[in-house]
Write a protein that holds these residues in place. Structure first.
Motif, PDB file in Angstrom:
ATOM      1  N   LEU A 412       0.873  -1.153   0.065  1.00  0.00           N
ATOM      2  CA  LEU A 412      -0.112   0.064   0.077  1.00  0.00           C
ATOM      3  C   LEU A 412       0.838   1.534  -0.032  1.00  0.00           C
ATOM      4  CD1 LEU A 412      -2.695  -1.028   2.707  1.00  0.00           C
ATOM      5  CD2 LEU A 412      -3.042  -0.721   0.182  1.00  0.00           C
ATOM      6  N   LEU A 413       2.044   1.199   0.621  1.00  0.00           N
ATOM      7  CA  LEU A 413       2.851   2.241   0.663  1.00  0.00           C
ATOM      8  C   LEU A 413       3.321   2.400  -0.694  1.00  0.00           C
ATOM      9  CD1 LEU A 413       4.746   1.877   4.118  1.00  0.00           C
ATOM     10  CD2 LEU A 413       3.235   3.646   3.727  1.00  0.00           C
ATOM     11  N   ARG A 414       3.860   1.628  -1.242  1.00  0.00           N
ATOM     12  CA  ARG A 414       4.193   1.654  -2.715  1.00  0.00           C
ATOM     13  C   ARG A 414       3.436   2.258  -3.470  1.00  0.00           C
ATOM     14  NH1 ARG A 414       7.953  -3.417  -4.259  1.00  0.00           N
ATOM     15  NH2 ARG A 414       8.065  -1.894  -6.017  1.00  0.00           N
ATOM     16  N   GLU A 415       2.097   1.894  -3.398  1.00  0.00           N
ATOM     17  CA  GLU A 415       0.983   2.410  -4.310  1.00  0.00           C
ATOM     18  C   GLU A 415       0.979   4.046  -4.132  1.00  0.00           C
ATOM     19  OE1 GLU A 415      -2.063  -0.127  -3.544  1.00  0.00           O
ATOM     20  OE2 GLU A 415      -1.242  -1.996  -4.629  1.00  0.00           O
ATOM     21  N   HIS A 416       1.088   4.335  -3.050  1.00  0.00           N
ATOM     22  CA  HIS A 416       0.716   5.790  -2.721  1.00  0.00           C
ATOM     23  C   HIS A 416       1.889   6.563  -2.485  1.00  0.00           C
ATOM     24  CE1 HIS A 416      -3.064   3.757  -1.483  1.00  0.00           C
ATOM     25  NE2 HIS A 416      -3.449   4.842  -1.668  1.00  0.00           N
ATOM     26  N   ALA A 417       2.885   6.170  -3.189  1.00  0.00           N
ATOM     27  CA  ALA A 417       4.243   7.056  -3.058  1.00  0.00           C
ATOM     28  C   ALA A 417       4.554   7.464  -4.592  1.00  0.00           C
ATOM     29  CB  ALA A 417       5.497   6.019  -2.783  1.00  0.00           C
ATOM     30  N   ASN A 418       5.147   8.497  -4.528  1.00  0.00           N
ATOM     31  CA  ASN A 418       5.737   9.252  -5.745  1.00  0.00           C
ATOM     32  C   ASN A 418       6.792   8.919  -6.288  1.00  0.00           C
ATOM     33  OD1 ASN A 418       7.327  10.748  -4.087  1.00  0.00           O
ATOM     34  ND2 ASN A 418       6.850  12.712  -4.768  1.00  0.00           N
ATOM     35  N   PHE A 419       7.443   7.841  -5.787  1.00  0.00           N
ATOM     36  CA  PHE A 419       8.797   7.402  -6.064  1.00  0.00           C
ATOM     37  C   PHE A 419       8.762   5.728  -6.083  1.00  0.00           C
ATOM     38  CE2 PHE A 419       8.487   7.664  -1.454  1.00  0.00           C
ATOM     39  CZ  PHE A 419       9.131   6.439  -1.050  1.00  0.00           C
ATOM     40  N   VAL A 420       9.278   5.333  -7.338  1.00  0.00           N
ATOM     41  CA  VAL A 420       9.480   3.677  -7.271  1.00  0.00           C
ATOM     42  C   VAL A 420      10.881   3.036  -7.174  1.00  0.00           C
ATOM     43  CG1 VAL A 420       7.344   3.689  -8.699  1.00  0.00           C
ATOM     44  CG2 VAL A 420       9.509   4.028  -9.899  1.00  0.00           C
ATOM     45  N   LYS A 421      10.972   1.948  -6.956  1.00  0.00           N
ATOM     46  CA  LYS A 421      12.377   1.317  -6.905  1.00  0.00           C
ATOM     47  C   LYS A 421      12.793   1.031  -8.415  1.00  0.00           C
ATOM     48  CE  LYS A 421      13.549  -1.338  -3.285  1.00  0.00           C
ATOM     49  NZ  LYS A 421      13.704  -2.372  -2.384  1.00  0.00           N
ATOM     50  N   ASP A 422      13.204   1.926  -9.162  1.00  0.00           N
ATOM     51  CA  ASP A 422      13.382   1.629 -10.591  1.00  0.00           C
ATOM     52  C   ASP A 422      14.844   2.319 -10.795  1.00  0.00           C
ATOM     53  OD1 ASP A 422      14.009   1.335 -13.367  1.00  0.00           O
ATOM     54  OD2 ASP A 422      11.837   1.657 -13.819  1.00  0.00           O
ATOM     55  N   TYR A 423      16.107   1.668 -10.554  1.00  0.00           N
ATOM     56  CA  TYR A 423      17.369   2.260 -10.605  1.00  0.00           C
ATOM     57  C   TYR A 423      17.878   2.611 -12.060  1.00  0.00           C
ATOM     58  CZ  TYR A 423      17.622   0.650  -5.830  1.00  0.00           C
ATOM     59  OH  TYR A 423      17.265   0.540  -4.503  1.00  0.00           O
ATOM     60  N   LYS A 424      17.292   1.926 -13.011  1.00  0.00           N
ATOM     61  CA  LYS A 424      17.467   2.345 -14.308  1.00  0.00           C
ATOM     62  C   LYS A 424      16.861   3.818 -14.434  1.00  0.00           C
ATOM     63  CE  LYS A 424      18.180  -1.635 -16.982  1.00  0.00           C
ATOM     64  NZ  LYS A 424      17.977  -2.535 -18.081  1.00  0.00           N
ATOM     65  N   MET A 425      15.609   3.949 -14.117  1.00  0.00           N
ATOM     66  CA  MET A 425      15.028   5.216 -14.201  1.00  0.00           C
ATOM     67  C   MET A 425      15.769   6.489 -13.520  1.00  0.00           C
ATOM     68  SD  MET A 425      11.198   6.346 -13.494  1.00  0.00           S
ATOM     69  CE  MET A 425      11.391   6.497 -11.731  1.00  0.00           C
ATOM     70  N   ILE A 426      16.008   5.922 -12.108  1.00  0.00           N
ATOM     71  CA  ILE A 426      16.778   7.044 -11.265  1.00  0.00           C
ATOM     72  C   ILE A 426      18.047   7.375 -11.767  1.00  0.00           C
ATOM     73  CG2 ILE A 426      17.770   7.276  -8.995  1.00  0.00           C
ATOM     74  CD1 ILE A 426      15.762   5.333  -7.903  1.00  0.00           C
ATOM     75  N   TYR A 427      18.620   6.377 -12.340  1.00  0.00           N
ATOM     76  CA  TYR A 427      20.156   6.725 -13.058  1.00  0.00           C
ATOM     77  C   TYR A 427      19.830   7.683 -14.523  1.00  0.00           C
ATOM     78  CZ  TYR A 427      24.941   6.090 -14.826  1.00  0.00           C
ATOM     79  OH  TYR A 427      26.163   6.421 -15.355  1.00  0.00           O
ATOM     80  N   THR A 428      18.848   7.387 -14.939  1.00  0.00           N
ATOM     81  CA  THR A 428      18.451   8.110 -16.270  1.00  0.00           C
ATOM     82  C   THR A 428      18.022   9.644 -15.763  1.00  0.00           C
ATOM     83  OG1 THR A 428      17.786   6.179 -17.627  1.00  0.00           O
ATOM     84  CG2 THR A 428      16.872   8.132 -18.383  1.00  0.00           C
ATOM     85  N   GLU A 429      17.503   9.848 -15.109  1.00  0.00           N
ATOM     86  CA  GLU A 429      16.949  11.099 -14.370  1.00  0.00           C
ATOM     87  C   GLU A 429      18.133  11.630 -13.969  1.00  0.00           C
ATOM     88  OE1 GLU A 429      13.955  12.593 -14.844  1.00  0.00           O
ATOM     89  OE2 GLU A 429      13.654  10.709 -15.986  1.00  0.00           O
ATOM     90  N   PHE A 430      19.218  11.518 -13.196  1.00  0.00           N
ATOM     91  CA  PHE A 430      20.338  11.954 -12.905  1.00  0.00           C
ATOM     92  C   PHE A 430      21.162  12.653 -14.184  1.00  0.00           C
ATOM     93  CE2 PHE A 430      25.056  11.740 -13.067  1.00  0.00           C
ATOM     94  CZ  PHE A 430      25.368  12.699 -12.127  1.00  0.00           C
ATOM     95  N   TRP A 431      21.083  12.121 -15.473  1.00  0.00           N
ATOM     96  CA  TRP A 431      21.783  12.546 -16.298  1.00  0.00           C
ATOM     97  C   TRP A 431      20.961  13.582 -16.982  1.00  0.00           C
ATOM     98  CZ3 TRP A 431      26.523  12.148 -17.172  1.00  0.00           C
ATOM     99  CH2 TRP A 431      27.274  10.985 -16.692  1.00  0.00           C
ATOM    100  N   LYS A 432      19.772  13.746 -16.759  1.00  0.00           N
ATOM    101  CA  LYS A 432      18.795  14.640 -17.067  1.00  0.00           C
ATOM    102  C   LYS A 432      18.693  15.861 -16.378  1.00  0.00           C
ATOM    103  CE  LYS A 432      15.701  11.923 -19.977  1.00  0.00           C
ATOM    104  NZ  LYS A 432      14.458  11.247 -20.241  1.00  0.00           N
ATOM    105  N   SER A 433      19.209  15.814 -14.993  1.00  0.00           N
ATOM    106  CA  SER A 433      19.389  16.757 -14.026  1.00  0.00           C
ATOM    107  C   SER A 433      20.006  17.890 -14.423  1.00  0.00           C
ATOM    108  CB  SER A 433      19.336  15.981 -12.524  1.00  0.00           C
ATOM    109  OG  SER A 433      20.688  15.704 -12.520  1.00  0.00           O
TER     110      SER A 433
END
Length: 688
Positions: A412-433
């Protein structure tokens, strides 16, 4: 008549025939005691094993009749007895190792009170029936005098304090197959005859122990117990790896409750791991745990099929297959560590639970409450571990301390969070930051994110991001970490290693002149000191024992060095440089045949894997040769072809350096050429 182990000279002194006969009698007595001890101990070991098996069988058959307290007592007793059996067996094995060569040196020490001690030094100890020491383990405190002092005033540190006195005599022995072949007194270690004979010996497929020729500066590293961490800068051939392995044996002897499973060696590759695998067993100790940094990253990263090896990473550079060296340079830099930390800090602060929710029919979870837990109550945990802790807390609150709803609340906590455990996405966003110093297009980012095999430089960053957000795998059982070829690790790797082994002490060994990572370098390894907890000491080893003076002189010129102190005597074999490849095959075969007649091991060292394959194909039908790459584990050193960056840490009697005219070593690749040339002990031939 006088007796020498070898030719006289240097600091070697003859002994008289009377002294020689005395030593023969002492050897006979020691061997007789050793034989008797082995016979008695062998019977004990055999009986121990049978009794222990019977004891375990009895316990198993009667387990149901024991209450919990009795069962625990039996288990403890069994464990203690098994430990005693193991220790006796290990001691038996050590004595078997010295059966034909009981000792290699002796000293005569006179303490301040006038007492004189005649100490015979061995790989292990031996006591007589009255429990008097007949042989002393080389790691015992008093034996440090042999390695640290000339004859004269001396002192050694033992658990009871510092003991002063006079070293009256240092004596070395050549014993083979239970026969005393030579004895000589020696006032110095450096340039002594035993050392020169060892250096003249042809290399073998495996590294050997050098317990009889450890030098004073090496001994300071091996026996250091005062500092938590040691950083050792040692020139090529100074014995860094050998020192590290003998230090492990010393620590196992001196530190209470330390065993081989508490020590981890980071090796550069599997070839190196195999090469050093005989040293600790030859010193009477079990091999320790060993790994590569790639192995650790592979255990952390399951989002990719495979992690590129360090060898393949640098091969991309030296084979000119890397199209964006500026990007790789940034990924390897210290700067990116700060950029990642700022990005991750910002990422975590923006992570929120976006709404309240109800579990079951009445259990309402308020959004502000769980966000307070996320950013305050549990902020000591990594981000994704905080979510797990919040789930446990909610389950405990609503279900009277029960954890049966942990998974439900976590979902339930994961469903109501604005973040997900997706490290490829997190790494991608670093390069866009805004935090990255190099701006890339979406397509450019996809070229290294959307791969089956993650690049080595990306794997380091990926591991750091993942460890920061979910926690690094903490290895609590490791108390000592040894890192060899330390100059090839960047700062980010040391930060990661520190987070994994939070209770360990470190021995770091490297040579900034042998750095083959083209994207990262140190002015001094001493700069690593600030990364480690506790007292850290920086030590330099400035004598080389591997190569002849002629080879040292040549390799010095590659990097403009002049501080190298060569210990090996002149062999008057000049470095040969062959130019032009008109008859390459004939010339190579001629050189190979000559070197194989003269020496046991020969390596043809190329600049990269492609050239290694070319030379292997060129000569394989004429000579018995092996091609060695980063994936090789076992090989014979008789004749091999190997890329320079895979040959690190190895040594050979003779070496042929080869590179194509079109693939010459460039100015910024001098370190790689230096590494290749310094693998050679006796004779070096260079093509192009």
């Amino acid at each position: 008549m006088y007796f020498f182990a070898f030719k006289s000279g240097g600091s070697c002194m003859a002994i008289s025939e009377i002294e020689f006969q005395k030593e023969k009698k002492i050897l006979n007595k020691v061997q007789k005691l050793l034989d008797n001890t082995l016979e008695n101990l062998g019977e004990e070991v055999s009986s121990d094993y049978e009794n222990l098996q019977e004891f375990k069988k009895m316990m198993w058959e009667n387990a149901s009749s024991f209450d919990d307290g009795e069962a625990q007592q039996v288990m403890t007793a069994t464990s203690q007895e098994a430990e005693k059996v193991l220790m006796r067996r290990q001691y038996f094995n050590r004595l078997m190792q010295v059966k034909d060569k009981p000792y290699f040196a002796s000293i005569v020490f006179k303490d301040d009170e006038g007492s004189i001690f005649n100490i015979y030094i061995s790989l292990t100890y031996l006591k007589d029936d009255d429990l008097n020491n007949i042989l002393y383990d080389w790691r015992s405190p008093i034996c440090s005098l042999f390695y640290d002092y000339e004859t004269g005033p001396c002192s050694y540190r033992a658990p009871g304090g510092i003991y002063h006195g006079e070293l009256k005599r240092k004596r070395q022995y050549k014993i083979e197959k239970r026969k005393l072949l030579g004895v000589f007194d020696n006032s110095l270690n450096i340039n002594d005859e035993v050392l020169q004979e060892v250096l003249a010996t042809e290399s073998s497929d495996k590294m050997k122990n050098v317990v009889n020729t450890i030098q004073q500066e090496q001994n300071q590293v091996i026996r250091n117990l005062e500092d938590n961490n040691l950083i050792v800068q040692g020139i090529a051939g100074s014995g860094k790896t050998t020192v590290a392995l003998h230090r492990i044996a010393f620590l196992l002897y001196r530190l209470p409750n330390l065993n081989s499973n508490n020590i981890l060696i980071f090796s550069p590759n599997e070839i190196f791991t195999e090469y050093i695998s005989d040293v600790l067993p030859s010193l009477g100790e079990a091999n320790t745990l060993q790994t590569t940094f790639n192995d650790y990253m592979a255990s952390m990263i399951n989002e990719y099929k495979e992690v590129e090896s360090f060898t393949d990473f640098i091969s991309r550079y030296y084979s000119y297959l890397e199209s964006n060296t500026e990007l790789v340079l940034y990924k390897q830099s210290d700067q990116i560590i700060d950029d990642l930390d700022n990005y991750l800090s910002d990422y975590i602060s923006n992570c929120l639970f976006t709404s309240s929710f109800v579990e079951g029919e009445i259990n309402k979870v308020k959004c502000e409450d769980i966000n307070e837990m996320l950013h305050n109550k549990y902020d000591r945990f990594p981000l994704f571990e905080r979510v797990e802790e919040i789930a446990k807390k909610l389950s405990s609150n609503f279900y009277k301390g029960s954890g049966k709803k942990n998974k439900t609340f976590y979902k339930l906590l994961r469903e109501h969070a604005n973040f997900v455990k997706d490290y490829k996405m997190i790494y991608t966003e670093f390069w866009k930051s805004e935090y990255t110093k190099i701006k890339l297009s979406d397509e450019e980012i996809k070229t290294f994110i959307n791969k089956e095999i993650i690049n080595y430089e990306d794997a380091l960053i990926f591991t750091y991001i993942k460890g920061t957000l979910e926690g690094f795998k903490y290895e609590n059982s490791i108390r000592q970490v040894i890192i060899d070829e330390a100059q090839d690790y960047n700062r980010l790797q040391y930060i990661i290693i520190n987070k994994i082994f939070r209770k360990a002490d470190f021995t770091i060994l490297g040579d900034i002149n042998q750095n083959i990572n083209p994207y990262y370098s140190y002015k001094s390894l001493e700069s690593l000191a600030s990364l480690f907890r506790g007292d850290t000491k920086y030590i330099e080893l400035l004598k080389t024992y591997r190569s002849s003076p002629e080879i040292i002189d040549y390799t010095n010129k590659i990097l403009g060095l002049n501080h190298v102190n060569a210990i090996r005597r002149d062999n008057h074999k000049p470095v040969i440089v062959r130019r032009g490849n008109s008859k390459l095959k004939e010339s190579l075969i001629s050189d190979i045949n000559y070197l194989q007649q003269e020496y046991k091991s020969t390596a043809i060292i190329t600049k990269d894997c492609k050239e290694a394959e070319k030379i292997y194909d060129l000569v394989k039908d004429e000579v018995n040769v092996s091609l060695v790459d980063a994936n090789s584990v076992k090989f014979s050193k008789d004749l091999i072809v190997i890329p320079a960056y895979t040959a690190k840490g190895l040594e050979f009697d003779s070496v042929i350096i080869y590179n194509d005219r079109e693939n010459s070593y460039r100015k910024n690749e001098r370190n790689l050429l230096y590494v290749a040339c310094t693998r050679c002990q006796h004779e070096l031939i260079i093509y192009n």
